[in-house]
Enzyme design. Structure first.
Site, PDB file in Angstrom:
ATOM      1  N   SER A  18       0.845  -1.198   0.000  1.00 32.38           N
ATOM      2  CA  SER A  18       0.000   0.000   0.000  1.00 32.38           C
ATOM      3  C   SER A  18       0.874   1.238   0.000  1.00 32.38           C
ATOM      4  CB  SER A  18      -0.874   0.012   1.256  1.00 32.38           C
ATOM      5  OG  SER A  18      -1.508   1.266   1.403  1.00 32.38           O
TER       6      SER A  18
ATOM      7  N   TYR B  99      -0.699  -0.232  10.246  1.00 32.46           N
ATOM      8  CA  TYR B  99      -1.006  -0.681   8.875  1.00 32.46           C
ATOM      9  C   TYR B  99       0.207  -0.494   7.967  1.00 32.46           C
ATOM     10  CZ  TYR B  99      -3.356  -0.610   4.264  1.00 32.46           C
ATOM     11  OH  TYR B  99      -3.721  -0.837   2.960  1.00 32.46           O
TER      12      TYR B  99
ATOM     13  N   LYS C  23       2.267  -3.291   5.925  1.00 30.39           N
ATOM     14  CA  LYS C  23       2.261  -3.269   4.454  1.00 30.39           C
ATOM     15  C   LYS C  23       3.684  -3.152   3.892  1.00 30.39           C
ATOM     16  CE  LYS C  23      -1.482  -3.696   2.574  1.00 30.39           C
ATOM     17  NZ  LYS C  23      -2.005  -5.067   2.291  1.00 30.39           N
TER      18      LYS C  23
END
Ligand SMILES: NC(=O)c1ccc[n+]([C@@H]2O[C@H](COP(=O)([O-])OP(=O)(O)OC[C@H]3O[C@@H](n4cnc5c(N)ncnc54)[C@H](O)[C@@H]3O)[C@@H](O)[C@H]2O)c1
Length: 311
Positions: free
Chosen positions: A154, A167, A171
């Site tokens: 991401s 997150y 990622k």
């Protein structure tokens, strides 16, 4: 079209395929002839809960369109769950050729508000999930001498966003995992590549992400899936790459290594020398993109080692 890329006789696992990008990938792979394991635990955006109807609905959609699919409701976040996903492929279709590591959750909040549970949960689904599913499938692919992995990173991990510490960590970790699978798989006909997608999904539209009304129509999930189909195909010879994709655009992303500044001898790399040569150190106008730790070591340390040998 005679040169159409087809996936007939291929078996694909798509994790988190009940919604959003994963659903679009599963439909696209099935439309090109792949038999698809639609894995989805059916969680909320933050990872809470479970709902088996989420995967079942996509299986039904694929079958209605004339394709072949089975559902799997295991979590990707444990080795046992991952083995269950691969077992579903083996039981239903006899093998696995393609794995799209896509399942994901997100918790957006300022860095200081992140808890240990946030970090553990995000790493478990994204990073450990991609690890476990890939490891279970790799064993099958290695034996048959063929495989295609597509990992999902991401922009939150590659470039960051102030509200996605957990997150983004998870990622970014997926890139290191994917690169390792790419090197480990190359001798066995197994390729591993990464996508960094843009999709107007519930995650893409999650709070704290600025978006304008016209954006959703531009970044539809279906606009990402053709790249996944390509990376999943026999025609694709790419390995160890990151493709950023969305809104009809696709581009190679690299981890750039600049030429840097080299001290005449290692002892002359002092803090003061760093300060003095910062412009040269920071210059990436002529960058390289080494494709393994050995390659980077040779490139980055090679001149110093050669110079030492000459001394
Ligand atoms: N949407 C974007 O713009 C965007 C951008 C960059 C990366 N991504 C990544 O793309 C992937 C798909 O995201 P999305 O936007 O479609 O989100 P989404 O929330 O629409 O779909 C994710 C799916 O994963 C499933 N899932 C969650 N935890 C699971 C688990 N432990 N086991 C199995 N399934 C699980 C969910 O139930 C859900 O259906 C994610 O990895 C995400 O990080 C999305």
């Amino acid at each position: 079209m005679s040169n159409q890329i087809r996936l007939d006789n291929r078996v694909a696992i798509v994790t988190g395929a009940g919604r959003g990008l994963g659903r679009a990938h599963a439909l696209a792979l099935a439309a090109r002839g792949a038999r698809v394991v639609v894995n989805d635990l059916g969680t909320e955006l933050d990872g809470a809960g479970a709902d088996s109807t989420v995967a079942d609905a996509v299986v039904e959609e694929i079958r209605q369109a004339g394709g072949a699919a089975v559902a799997n409701h295991d979590t990707v976040a444990t080795a046992e769950g991952a083995r269950g996903i691969v077992k579903t492929a083996l039981d239903a279709f006899g093998t696995v050729d393609i794995v799209v590591n896509n399942a994901g959750i997100i918790r957006k909040k300022p860095f200081l508000e992140h808890t240990a549970d946030d970090l553990a949960a995000l790493v478990a689904v994204h990073q450990a999930g991609s690890f476990f599913v890939s490891q279970a499938a790799f064993a099958v692919m290695k034996d048959k001498g063929y495989g295609r992995f597509i990992f999902t990173t991401s922009v939150g991990g590659l470039r960051a966003n102030p509200n996605v510490a957990a997150y983004g960590s998870a990622k970014a970790g997926i890139v290191g995992l994917a690169y390792t699978v790419a090197l480990a798989g190359a001798p066995y006909g197994i390729a591993a590549n990464v996508i960094s997608p843009y999709g107007a999904t519930r995650m893409g539209n999650a709070p704290l992400t600025p978006s304008d009304p016209g954006r959703a129509n531009i970044v539809r999930s279906e606009f990402v899936s053709p790249v996944v189909v390509y990376l999943a195909s026999e025609q694709c010879k790419l390995n160890h790459e990151i493709l950023t994709v969305g809104g009809g655009a696709v581009a190679r992303t690299v981890i750039a290594l600049g030429p840097g500044w080299r001290a005449p001898t290692p002892e002359q790399l002092t803090p003061e020398a760093v300060h003095e040569h910062l412009d040269a150190i920071m210059d990436v106008a002529r960058f390289s993109n080494p494709l393994s730790s050995d390659d980077e070591g040779a490139l980055f340390l090679g001149p110093a080692i050669a110079a030492a040998q000459r001394r």
